[in-house]
Design a protein around this motif. Structure first.
Motif, PDB file in Angstrom:
ATOM      1  N   LEU A 281      42.691  15.115  15.081  1.00 42.28           N
ATOM      2  CA  LEU A 281      41.404  14.954  15.774  1.00 42.28           C
ATOM      3  C   LEU A 281      41.560  15.337  17.244  1.00 42.28           C
ATOM      4  O   LEU A 281      40.748  16.057  17.791  1.00 42.28           O
ATOM      5  N   ILE A 282      42.610  14.820  17.838  1.00 39.83           N
ATOM      6  CA  ILE A 282      42.892  15.149  19.244  1.00 39.83           C
ATOM      7  C   ILE A 282      44.374  15.470  19.359  1.00 39.83           C
ATOM      8  O   ILE A 282      45.206  14.774  18.773  1.00 39.83           O
ATOM      9  N   SER A 283      44.674  16.514  20.068  1.00 35.21           N
ATOM     10  CA  SER A 283      46.069  16.895  20.238  1.00 35.21           C
ATOM     11  C   SER A 283      46.319  17.264  21.694  1.00 35.21           C
ATOM     12  O   SER A 283      45.567  18.040  22.287  1.00 35.21           O
ATOM     13  N   LEU A 284      47.347  16.669  22.239  1.00 37.33           N
ATOM     14  CA  LEU A 284      47.722  16.977  23.618  1.00 37.33           C
ATOM     15  C   LEU A 284      49.206  17.308  23.621  1.00 37.33           C
ATOM     16  O   LEU A 284      50.028  16.488  23.216  1.00 37.33           O
ATOM     17  N   GLY A 285      49.505  18.524  24.041  1.00 40.64           N
ATOM     18  CA  GLY A 285      50.903  18.924  23.957  1.00 40.64           C
ATOM     19  C   GLY A 285      51.317  19.844  25.096  1.00 40.64           C
ATOM     20  O   GLY A 285      50.500  20.235  25.939  1.00 40.64           O
ATOM     21  N   TYR A 286      52.595  20.140  25.087  1.00 40.72           N
ATOM     22  CA  TYR A 286      53.129  21.056  26.099  1.00 40.72           C
ATOM     23  C   TYR A 286      54.056  22.042  25.412  1.00 40.72           C
ATOM     24  O   TYR A 286      54.809  21.683  24.510  1.00 40.72           O
ATOM     25  N   ASP A 287      53.948  23.286  25.851  1.00 43.10           N
ATOM     26  CA  ASP A 287      54.663  24.375  25.198  1.00 43.10           C
ATOM     27  C   ASP A 287      55.650  25.003  26.187  1.00 43.10           C
ATOM     28  O   ASP A 287      55.276  25.300  27.332  1.00 43.10           O
ATOM     29  N   PHE A 288      56.883  25.171  25.745  1.00 46.97           N
ATOM     30  CA  PHE A 288      57.901  25.802  26.597  1.00 46.97           C
ATOM     31  C   PHE A 288      58.474  27.012  25.875  1.00 46.97           C
ATOM     32  O   PHE A 288      58.901  26.888  24.721  1.00 46.97           O
ATOM     33  N   GLN A 289      58.479  28.155  26.569  1.00 46.88           N
ATOM     34  CA  GLN A 289      59.143  29.330  26.008  1.00 46.88           C
ATOM     35  C   GLN A 289      60.332  29.660  26.913  1.00 46.88           C
ATOM     36  O   GLN A 289      60.236  29.530  28.132  1.00 46.88           O
ATOM     37  N   GLY A 290      61.390  30.088  26.291  1.00 45.17           N
ATOM     38  CA  GLY A 290      62.587  30.420  27.064  1.00 45.17           C
ATOM     39  C   GLY A 290      62.391  31.678  27.905  1.00 45.17           C
ATOM     40  O   GLY A 290      61.334  32.300  27.864  1.00 45.17           O
ATOM     41  N   PRO A 291      63.414  32.052  28.684  1.00 45.96           N
ATOM     42  CA  PRO A 291      63.308  33.245  29.541  1.00 45.96           C
ATOM     43  C   PRO A 291      63.040  34.505  28.709  1.00 45.96           C
ATOM     44  O   PRO A 291      63.511  34.617  27.581  1.00 45.96           O
ATOM     45  N   GLN A 292      62.258  35.394  29.272  1.00 45.15           N
ATOM     46  CA  GLN A 292      61.901  36.619  28.553  1.00 45.15           C
ATOM     47  C   GLN A 292      61.715  37.760  29.558  1.00 45.15           C
ATOM     48  O   GLN A 292      61.459  37.512  30.734  1.00 45.15           O
ATOM     49  N   THR A 293      61.849  38.976  29.059  1.00 47.32           N
ATOM     50  CA  THR A 293      61.715  40.138  29.944  1.00 47.32           C
ATOM     51  C   THR A 293      60.574  41.016  29.469  1.00 47.32           C
ATOM     52  O   THR A 293      60.478  41.327  28.273  1.00 47.32           O
ATOM     53  N   LEU A 294      59.733  41.379  30.405  1.00 45.09           N
ATOM     54  CA  LEU A 294      58.612  42.270  30.107  1.00 45.09           C
ATOM     55  C   LEU A 294      59.021  43.708  30.432  1.00 45.09           C
ATOM     56  O   LEU A 294      59.495  43.990  31.535  1.00 45.09           O
ATOM     57  N   SER A 295      58.871  44.602  29.479  1.00 48.35           N
ATOM     58  CA  SER A 295      59.064  46.026  29.754  1.00 48.35           C
ATOM     59  C   SER A 295      57.679  46.649  29.767  1.00 48.35           C
ATOM     60  O   SER A 295      57.079  46.874  28.704  1.00 48.35           O
ATOM     61  N   ALA A 296      57.184  46.858  30.979  1.00 45.15           N
ATOM     62  CA  ALA A 296      55.801  47.322  31.110  1.00 45.15           C
ATOM     63  C   ALA A 296      55.735  48.843  31.114  1.00 45.15           C
ATOM     64  O   ALA A 296      56.607  49.525  31.673  1.00 45.15           O
ATOM     65  N   ASP A 297      54.690  49.319  30.495  1.00 41.27           N
ATOM     66  CA  ASP A 297      54.427  50.757  30.424  1.00 41.27           C
ATOM     67  C   ASP A 297      53.927  51.245  31.789  1.00 41.27           C
ATOM     68  O   ASP A 297      53.508  50.437  32.631  1.00 41.27           O
ATOM     69  N   SER A 298      53.939  52.552  31.965  1.00 37.30           N
ATOM     70  CA  SER A 298      53.385  53.097  33.207  1.00 37.30           C
ATOM     71  C   SER A 298      51.883  52.855  33.221  1.00 37.30           C
ATOM     72  O   SER A 298      51.227  52.784  32.171  1.00 37.30           O
ATOM     73  N   PHE A 299      51.361  52.670  34.413  1.00 42.31           N
ATOM     74  CA  PHE A 299      49.924  52.454  34.527  1.00 42.31           C
ATOM     75  C   PHE A 299      49.473  53.066  35.845  1.00 42.31           C
ATOM     76  O   PHE A 299      49.892  52.636  36.918  1.00 42.31           O
ATOM     77  N   GLY A 300      48.620  54.047  35.749  1.00 41.13           N
ATOM     78  CA  GLY A 300      48.193  54.763  36.952  1.00 41.13           C
ATOM     79  C   GLY A 300      49.391  55.384  37.642  1.00 41.13           C
ATOM     80  O   GLY A 300      50.193  56.070  37.002  1.00 41.13           O
ATOM     81  N   ALA A 301      49.517  55.054  38.912  1.00 41.44           N
ATOM     82  CA  ALA A 301      50.632  55.633  39.673  1.00 41.44           C
ATOM     83  C   ALA A 301      51.923  54.857  39.501  1.00 41.44           C
ATOM     84  O   ALA A 301      52.978  55.257  40.007  1.00 41.44           O
ATOM     85  N   VAL A 302      51.845  53.730  38.801  1.00 43.96           N
ATOM     86  CA  VAL A 302      53.033  52.875  38.672  1.00 43.96           C
ATOM     87  C   VAL A 302      53.854  53.303  37.459  1.00 43.96           C
ATOM     88  O   VAL A 302      53.340  53.416  36.347  1.00 43.96           O
TER      89      VAL A 302
END
Lengths: 154, 231, 358
Positions: free
Chosen positions: C62-83
């Motif tokens: 009925l009601i849920s209160l929680g907390y979520d933890f994710q470990g370290p992670q790396t983002l490999s982002a694609d090029s975008f515009g001039a970046v």
């Protein structure tokens, strides 16, 4: 004339008292009722001034696992887990509030061994709305129970 | 010599303590409570007199500490005695549990309504409900009539019901040993004072039958409660 | 004897009679409780409606209160515009999760629930990282991602066996902040409909169709419901494929463990930064949470739930919405993505306290 009035009063009082004892609106709850799933029958009786309901019949009285009568195996009281489910007092402590409502009681769910607060509302003479809830009535669930005709004693 | 001096000093402290506790409380408490405080203090004092305490160093500070401890202990006792309660054993005897046939496999109920006379129970004339501080079921016994036993019954649960209190399980026995003529269901540790405060209670016996039977059953019960009441 | 006296005499005579009648009446209605097998209904019988649950199913929250933890992670982002393409390492990603499901109507003939939910993921960039940084990493670090929504679930039993299940929700997902909400025009609508059968007290199954963002972007996916419990109530399944599927191990009705996965996802609008707001960019975030879950009652209806698992990234790509409007690509569409990103897969833990339903 005074004697006439007195007699009338005595007559009416006696009549009303008799009528009340027979037709206490709270006692309309007494009887045998079947929940909507049709898997059990519950007899509601009066103890003191309050109302209690016992399981008197089970559609599947035996446990398919053991082949023996179903036990109240989910009862939080460990010492009662080998007591038969049939006969368990699943409705407890209802008092008549008026307006076809019995309140302040509890209902026990043998499926999970939980006891919920409960309100019983009589929709008509043969239909009850039983709402089990947690804390406030919003967090609850309503089931419709129907009255079963109990034959008169021979 | 030094030891002796300290003994004398300590005695003074203890006497001071008695005086401190005794005089202000004499008028407030009944003698039994004061006697308890006094005896407790004196007991500690006697222990100390027997030199079990390490009084050979830091003497003055020790004296103060011990005096303070004695004082605190007495005050605690004083607090405990403040409402001055007494314990009473009350027995509901000869309860007739009649299970009228036809009886069914599973729990069948017998009920015995009881009207409680608080004055009689507590021995206090005009006793009121709020004088009952605690009630516990301490023992329970159910007997079968002459020539019968509990063989038709697999288990029993005893419950109390009253108008303004929820039905409460007070004792149970599961399973019942074969051929028992007398059983002693195990009392639960529930606090039952709210029932006794009601005045009218119903004792219920839920007896689980092993099979359907036409004949009625009748048992006699005896329940002993321990009550704590204030004077 | 005058008139009044005679009347009194008649009335007094009638009194015991009235009691006698009452007694007769009472005796006539004395009921025989000797037999409970062959009783018939006193009035109309109960219409048989199947329950929304089966035996042994884990209690709904009925009601849920929680907390979520994710470990370290790396983002490999694609090029975008001039970046140019870049990598950004994040430390612990964490956030609050709240859900409420309140029954509005809860009868055996229909159940209507309203739900509200909120979840957030706060990202923390690891210190001393040099090199390129783009709008995606900046949005994650500065704002995090939030999803807040309202929904409804309707369970309509048709008879003792057949039932219909509808679910609908509207969610506001993005890098918005508390006190600076995204306009409601960016709401994402999800829905599902299932036709099911409750074939026994221990089994129910159903098939249906959903409009969902669980795969990150808008999709129309068939769904399969399959809940079952074995006769001894020790094992079972709780499956709503492809959203989630678990095998359940029941230790007692108040203690159970699950192993399986949940597919979790939404389309998050990058809205907070005014300079990129007009670009109509959305992170199509979807992750598979392969997990072990342990749930138990702490006291009565208060349950705790502990999830430990591996969070597998399914999609973290970014789409540019033409004219700001969502579109359907499906699994076979060829519309290009604005950024095709990758995210490493960390372990995760989720702890929640729940009020469960009767």
């Amino acid at each position: 004339m005074r004697r006439f009035l007195l007699a009338t009063f005595v007559f009416l009082a006696s009549f009303l008292l008799t009528a009340k004892s027979l037709n206490d609106p709270a006692d309309r709850l007494l009887g045998v009722w079947e929940p909507s799933n049709g898997r059990a029958r519950v007899k509601i009786e009066k103890i003191g001034t309050k109302y209690y309901g016992k399981i008197v019949w089970l559609k599947e009285p035996t446990d398919p696992e053991t082949g023996k009568p179903k036990l109240d195996k989910n009862n939080p009281d460990e010492s009662l887990r080998n007591a038969p489910l049939k006969g368990y007092r699943m409705l407890k402590d209802f008092t008549y509030k008026g307006d076809d409502e019995w309140t302040e009681g509890t209902i026990y769910d043998p499926n999970n061994g939980s006891t919920y607060s409960c309100i019983i509302k009589m929709k008509d003479a043969n239909t009850l709305e039983i709402r089990g809830y947690i804390g406030i009535a919003t967090f609850g669930r309503t089931d419709v129970w129907k009255r079963l005709q109990v034959p008169a004693k021979p | 010599m030094i030891k002796c001096v300290f003994r004398v000093r300590f005695k003074k402290e203890a006497i001071g303590l008695h005086t401190f506790v005794w005089f202000p409380t004499t008028g407030l408490l009944n003698s039994s409570c004061i006697t308890t405080v006094f005896h407790f203090s004196f007991f500690i004092f006697t222990l100390l007199q027997a030199s079990h305490f390490p009084l050979t160093f830091g003497k003055t500070r020790n004296m103060k500490k011990i005096s303070f401890l004695l004082f605190a202990a007495s005050i605690l006792l004083f607090g405990a005695c403040k409402n001055d309660t007494k314990k009473i054993t009350y027995t509901l005897d000869n309860l007739q549990f009649n299970l009228e046939g036809p009886l069914f496999e599973g729990p069948n109920t017998a009920q015995v309504p009881i009207q409680l006379d608080l004055a009689k129970i507590t021995g206090i004339p005009q006793a009121t409900a709020n004088q009952i501080k605690s009630v516990k079921l301490v023992s329970c016994e159910i007997n079968a009539p002459e020539g019968q036993n509990f063989n038709p019954v697999s288990n029993v649960v005893l419950q109390l019901a009253a108008d303004k209190v929820d039905m409460t399980e007070i004792a149970l026995l599961n399973p019942i040993p074969q051929s028992s003529k007398s059983i002693a269901p195990q009392p639960k540790a529930n606090e039952l004072s709210t029932f006794f405060q009601q005045g009218n209670i119903i004792v219920l016996l839920d007896a689980t039958l092993l099979a359907d039977q036409e004949e009625s059953l009748s048992y006699t019960g005896k329940l002993s409660f321990e009550l704590e009441v204030t004077n | 004897m005058n008139y009044a006296s005679r009347l009194l005499f008649v009335l007094l005579l009638s009194m015991p009679l009235s009691h006698a009648f009452a007694q007769t009446d009472s005796t006539a209605t004395e009921e025989d409780y000797g037999e409970y097998d062959n009783l018939s209904f006193a009035g109309d019988g109960n219409k048989n409606y199947c329950s929304n649950k089966i035996e042994g199913l884990s209690p709904s929250k009925l009601i849920s209160l929680g907390y979520d933890f994710q470990g370290p992670q790396t983002l490999s982002a694609d090029s975008f515009g001039a970046v140019s393409p870049y990598e950004r390492a994040f430390g612990l990603a964490h956030g609050l999760r709240f859900a409420a499901n309140v029954p509005v109507i809860s009868r055996n003939s229909i159940i209507v629930q309203m739900s509200a939910n909120y979840l957030e993921t706060r990202y923390q960039e690891k210190a001393n990282q040099t090199g390129t940084n783009g709008i995606l990493a900046q949005a994650l670090t500065n704002n995090g991602l939030r999803s807040m929504g309202l929904g409804t679930t309707i369970f309509k039993p048709l008879d003792g066996k057949k039932f219909l299940l509808f679910q609908g929700s509207a969610d506001l997902n993005g890098d918005w902040q508390w006190g600076d909400f995204m306009p409601l025009k960016y709401l994402k609508y999800s829905a599902a409909a299932v036709y099911g059968l409750r074939t026994s007290d221990r089994k129910q199954w159903g098939i249906g169709l959903s409009r969902t963002y669980r795969a990150g972007e808008l999709n129309y996916i068939p769904i399969l419901l399959f809940n079952s419990t074995n006769p001894s109530n020790t094992w079972g399944t709780e499956i709503l494929f492809p959203a989630r599927a678990h095998v359940r191990r029941t230790f007692s009705p108040r203690s159970m463990a699950f192993f399986g996965y949940e597919l979790e996802g939404q389309s998050y609008r990058l809205w907070f930064n005014p300079s990129t707001r007009g670009e109509d960019l959305e992170i199509r975030r979807s992750e598979i949470r392969l997990r072990f879950v342990y749930e138990r009652s702490l006291k009565d209806f208060i349950w705790m739930s502990l999830q430990v698992g591996y969070r597998i990234n399914y999609s973290y790509n970014v789409d540019r919405l033409p004219d700001g409007k969502d579109f359907y690509r499906g699994f076979f569409g060829t519309q290009p993505m604005a950024m095709e990103n990758k995210l490493t897969n960390p372990l995760y833990i989720n702890l929640s306290i729940n009020l469960v339903s009767p």
